[in-house]
Design a protein around this motif. Structure first.
Motif, PDB file in Angstrom:
ATOM      1  N   GLU A 115       0.835  -1.210   0.000  1.00 37.79           N
ATOM      2  CA  GLU A 115       0.000   0.000   0.000  1.00 37.79           C
ATOM      3  C   GLU A 115       0.869   1.260   0.000  1.00 37.79           C
ATOM      4  N   SER A 118       2.187   1.711  -3.400  1.00 40.17           N
ATOM      5  CA  SER A 118       1.220   1.442  -4.480  1.00 40.17           C
ATOM      6  C   SER A 118       1.768   0.373  -5.432  1.00 40.17           C
ATOM      7  N   GLN A 198       4.375   4.164  -7.585  1.00 41.07           N
ATOM      8  CA  GLN A 198       3.740   5.234  -6.811  1.00 41.07           C
ATOM      9  C   GLN A 198       3.585   6.499  -7.654  1.00 41.07           C
ATOM     10  N   ARG A 201       1.074   4.980 -11.189  1.00 40.97           N
ATOM     11  CA  ARG A 201      -0.329   4.576 -11.054  1.00 40.97           C
ATOM     12  C   ARG A 201      -1.325   5.743 -10.974  1.00 40.97           C
TER      13      ARG A 201
END
Ligand code: SF4
Ligand code: SF4
Length: 236
Positions: A115, A118, A198, A201
């Motif tokens: 997370e 990403s 990161q 995306r």
């Protein structure tokens, strides 16, 4: 498992995959995956795996000539489904030879998700498998570059307990002095060897006003002079 003539198995397996409709098929023996990260080695998925059969289906050339949002997105999604179908049918056909075969998802679903970065990761890296199977080399865009089809490819793989010889590595295609993909990337996500997901995306994947998923950027693919492969020069 039934006895089988190993001698012609490589050509038999490739013929099966190509006759089902793949544009490319290559083989990578399990021993070539020594650099795979823990948890993402073919034997972590299928403990009896001896070889990885890697296949590719080209995207229509025209998909790279349109605004990426809707039309390219749909072509890309359909090609992923087509590659999943080809991997599935290939696995069934390979099992008809007396082997065991495991079709892998080309793109999704996958479990790994970081997370904070990403960053997702498929069950097996299709790009690295394609390189190990001789289908191409990674360009500075991080996409697989194949002499015939360029980077307009969707990749898939089947694991099998057949002991198949690896195909030879493909030639390097990125010219020494080219960095157009790095320059084209609007979010500066590329460094020549990796893509910073990161950065990529949020710029690339979105949803339109109607709620449909869209791809807002594919410049690392379409901005590459070899995106459609190595074109023969004009006759002299
Ligand atoms: S898709 Fe766009 S933002 Fe992402 S790496 Fe490629 S050029 Fe950069
Ligand atoms: S744009 Fe140039 S450096 Fe980037 S992948 Fe294509 S050929 Fe290689």
């Amino acid at each position: 498992m039934a006895a089988r003539p190993e001698r012609f198995m490589e050509s038999t397996v490739k013929k099966i995959v190509l006759e089902l409709g793949a544009d490319l098929c290559g083989l990578a023996h399990i021993e070539s995956f020594s650099q795979a990260p823990p948890g993402f080695h073919p034997a972590d998925i299928f403990s009896r795996c001896r070889s990885v059969v890697v296949l590719a289906k080209r995207l229509p050339r025209g998909a790279g000539e349109v605004n990426p949002r809707i039309v390219y997105n749909r072509a890309n999604d359909l090609n992923i489904l087509e590659v999943d179908r080809l991997a599935y049918l290939s696995a069934l056909a390979i099992e008809n030879l007396g082997a065991t075969a495991v079709p892998l998802p080309s793109d999704s679903p996958y479990d790994y998700w970081d997370e904070a970065k990403s960053r997702g990761r498929g069950v097996l890296s299709m790009r690295h498998s394609a390189v190990l199977a001789g289908l191409g080399r990674l360009g500075r865009s991080t996409l697989v570059l194949n002499r015939q089809f360029g980077n307009m490819l969707t990749l898939g793989a089947v694991l099998t307990d057949l002991d198949l010889k690896s195909d030879p590595p493909a030639e390097e295609l990125c010219p020494d002095n080219c960095g157009l993909c790095l320059k084209a990337c609007p979010s500066r996500a590329l460094d020549g060897t990796t893509v910073d997901q990161q950065r990529c995306r949020p710029h690339t994947y979105g949803v339109n006003a109607r709620g449909f998923g869209v791809v807002n950027c594919n410049l690392c693919r379409t901005g590459c002079p070899l995106s459609l492969g190595v074109r023969p020069g004009p006759a002299s």
